[in-house]
Design a protein around this motif. Structure first.
Motif, PDB file in Angstrom:
ATOM      1  N   ARG A  21       0.813  -1.216   0.000  1.00  0.00           N
ATOM      2  CA  ARG A  21       0.000   0.000   0.000  1.00  0.00           C
ATOM      3  C   ARG A  21       0.848   1.267   0.000  1.00  0.00           C
ATOM      4  NH1 ARG A  21      -5.132   0.278   3.753  1.00  0.00           N
ATOM      5  NH2 ARG A  21      -5.298   2.136   2.480  1.00  0.00           N
ATOM      6  N   HIS A  23       3.291   1.769  -1.635  1.00  0.00           N
ATOM      7  CA  HIS A  23       3.943   1.793  -2.946  1.00  0.00           C
ATOM      8  C   HIS A  23       5.398   1.333  -2.852  1.00  0.00           C
ATOM      9  CE1 HIS A  23       3.245   2.869  -7.107  1.00  0.00           C
ATOM     10  NE2 HIS A  23       4.467   3.338  -7.185  1.00  0.00           N
ATOM     11  N   ASP A  50      -5.086 -13.098  -3.305  1.00  0.00           N
ATOM     12  CA  ASP A  50      -6.005 -11.959  -3.302  1.00  0.00           C
ATOM     13  C   ASP A  50      -7.362 -12.462  -3.790  1.00  0.00           C
ATOM     14  OD1 ASP A  50      -7.498  -9.668  -3.779  1.00  0.00           O
ATOM     15  OD2 ASP A  50      -5.893  -8.592  -4.815  1.00  0.00           O
ATOM     16  N   ARG A  83      -6.339   4.257 -13.210  1.00  0.00           N
ATOM     17  CA  ARG A  83      -7.755   4.289 -12.818  1.00  0.00           C
ATOM     18  C   ARG A  83      -8.704   4.006 -13.982  1.00  0.00           C
ATOM     19  NH1 ARG A  83      -8.050   9.591  -8.780  1.00  0.00           N
ATOM     20  NH2 ARG A  83      -6.204   9.058  -7.530  1.00  0.00           N
ATOM     21  N   ASP A  96       1.918   1.589 -12.841  1.00  0.00           N
ATOM     22  CA  ASP A  96       1.536   0.422 -12.066  1.00  0.00           C
ATOM     23  C   ASP A  96       0.311  -0.240 -12.679  1.00  0.00           C
ATOM     24  OD1 ASP A  96       3.547   1.235 -10.419  1.00  0.00           O
ATOM     25  OD2 ASP A  96       2.234   2.108  -8.897  1.00  0.00           O
ATOM     26  N   ARG A  98      -3.047  -2.604 -11.665  1.00  0.00           N
ATOM     27  CA  ARG A  98      -3.848  -3.055 -10.524  1.00  0.00           C
ATOM     28  C   ARG A  98      -4.787  -4.144 -10.990  1.00  0.00           C
ATOM     29  NH1 ARG A  98      -4.727  -1.792  -5.506  1.00  0.00           N
ATOM     30  NH2 ARG A  98      -3.331  -0.008  -5.667  1.00  0.00           N
ATOM     31  N   ALA A 101      -7.239  -6.252  -5.720  1.00  0.00           N
ATOM     32  CA  ALA A 101      -6.738  -5.282  -4.747  1.00  0.00           C
ATOM     33  C   ALA A 101      -5.218  -5.269  -4.703  1.00  0.00           C
ATOM     34  CB  ALA A 101      -7.302  -5.609  -3.365  1.00  0.00           C
ATOM     35  N   THR A 102      -4.577  -5.801  -5.734  1.00  0.00           N
ATOM     36  CA  THR A 102      -3.124  -5.930  -5.762  1.00  0.00           C
ATOM     37  C   THR A 102      -2.526  -5.028  -6.832  1.00  0.00           C
ATOM     38  OG1 THR A 102      -3.287  -8.234  -5.061  1.00  0.00           O
ATOM     39  CG2 THR A 102      -1.202  -7.545  -6.039  1.00  0.00           C
ATOM     40  N   ALA A 103      -1.450  -4.339  -6.473  1.00  0.00           N
ATOM     41  CA  ALA A 103      -0.727  -3.486  -7.417  1.00  0.00           C
ATOM     42  C   ALA A 103       0.536  -4.202  -7.864  1.00  0.00           C
ATOM     43  CB  ALA A 103      -0.387  -2.146  -6.777  1.00  0.00           C
TER      44      ALA A 103
END
Length: 334
Positions: A21, A23, A50, A83, A96, A98, A101-103
């Protein structure tokens, strides 16, 4: 480390990084060939724990020109980049990915890392922070001294300064805990500097407003000091949020602005209610040295003329008949 997927084709090593989270890299997997599959199923090259990730969620391969490309494998939650949901996206090592819920971040061995940063000691924030807090204490002590009307007592100076120190420490500690949770570093010195600088700025304004209101009879400086206090609180909160993470600054600025506006509106309503019930509040909280007065005093004759006019208005108000229903017990019972 992840296992090598597929046949070795002489490609440069590929690193698939799982980001936390804050980063930061939580795990890093090295591959020397493509395709690379990512998902919850155990036959993937990168297995993610996840629940929002599909069994086979993502495939990392190469386009015809050799560019790395990530492709969604028809998952429910999709592939998110900046996004936006994308079916596929070329990989440049900067953006990144996504999934669920994983980056993730994908880079090759050819990725040019930035130059190393100098080692910064945690003490660099303390000199200005201590200077600000000493300035706050000095201005608070000056305010107490100027408001003295009796024999000075040490307890009157010690208690407010002790309370102020405790508030600053607790405030900075709270923000440091939040920063530690999200970034792994407390940065107590930076948060202490932020709150100390904000308090020092308000202390300077408060003293200037008090003196200015007395010197030029401009009481608005004193009666609206709460507006400056709430604006500075918004600035302080914005600085704390940026210290935690520099991203999404417009959102953080909007949060700080809403906080300041809500505080100003609430206190303005309270002051209006106070005036309606008790009249005009006290505008100056202490006696100021006469030498600070910049406006010439009112002549004696003008003072007594104004006093006589005020007395005439009061005498007239006492002799006027009350309005029916106001101040009359009979009117209140009917």
């Amino acid at each position: 480390m992840g296992e090598v997927s597929g046949e070795v084709l002489g490609e440069s090593p590929i690193w698939v990084e799982i980001l936390s989270r804050p980063h930061e890299v939580g795990a890093r997997h090295r591959f020397t060939s493509t395709p690379i599959t990512v998902g919850r199923a155990y036959d993937n090259d990168v297995v993610l724990d996840d629940p929002h990730v599909a069994a086979h969620h993502l495939c990392i391969g190469r386009a015809d020109d050799g560019t790395l490309i990530a492709e969604d494998l028809g998952s429910r939650n999709g592939l998110i980049v900046d996004r936006q949901r994308r079916a596929s996206v070329p990989l440049d090592g900067e953006h990144d990915l996504r999934i669920g819920a994983t980056a993730l971040r994908v880079r090759t061995a050819a990725y040019a890392v930035p130059a190393e940063q100098p080692v910064v000691r945690g003490l660099r924030f303390w000199p200005p922070a201590i200077a600000c807090i000493v300035g706050v204490f000095a201005l608070a002590a000056l305010d107490l001294w100027l408001s003295e009307t009796t024999e000075p007592k040490a307890i009157r100076y010690f208690t407010p300064l002790l309370i102020l120190s405790a508030v600053v420490f607790v405030w900075a500690t709270g923000w440091s805990v939040v920063t530690r949770v999200f970034t792994g570093r407390a940065r107590f010195g930076l948060h202490f500097l932020i709150v100390a600088a904000g308090l020092f700025a308000f202390s300077v304004y408060d003293q200037a407003a008090e003196i200015g209101a007395f010197a030029w009879s401009w009481t608005t400086l004193s009666t609206t000091s709460y507006v400056v206090a709430w604006l500075l609180l918004g600035v302080i909160c914005f600085a704390h949020l940026v210290a935690i993470n520099g991203s999404r600054r417009p959102l953080k600025l909007a949060i700080a602005a809403v906080l300041a506006a809500a505080g100003i509106a609430m206190q303005t309503l309270r002051q209006g209610d106070f005036r309606a019930n008790y009249g005009q509040p006290v505008t100056l909280s202490r006696l100021e040295p006469p030498a600070l007065r910049m406006i010439s005093p009112q002549p004696e004759a003008a003072f007594f003329t104004d006093a006589a006019a005020l007395r005439a208005r009061l005498d007239k108000a006492r002799t006027d008949e009350p309005i029916e229903g106001e101040g009359s017990p009979e009117g209140g019972d009917e």
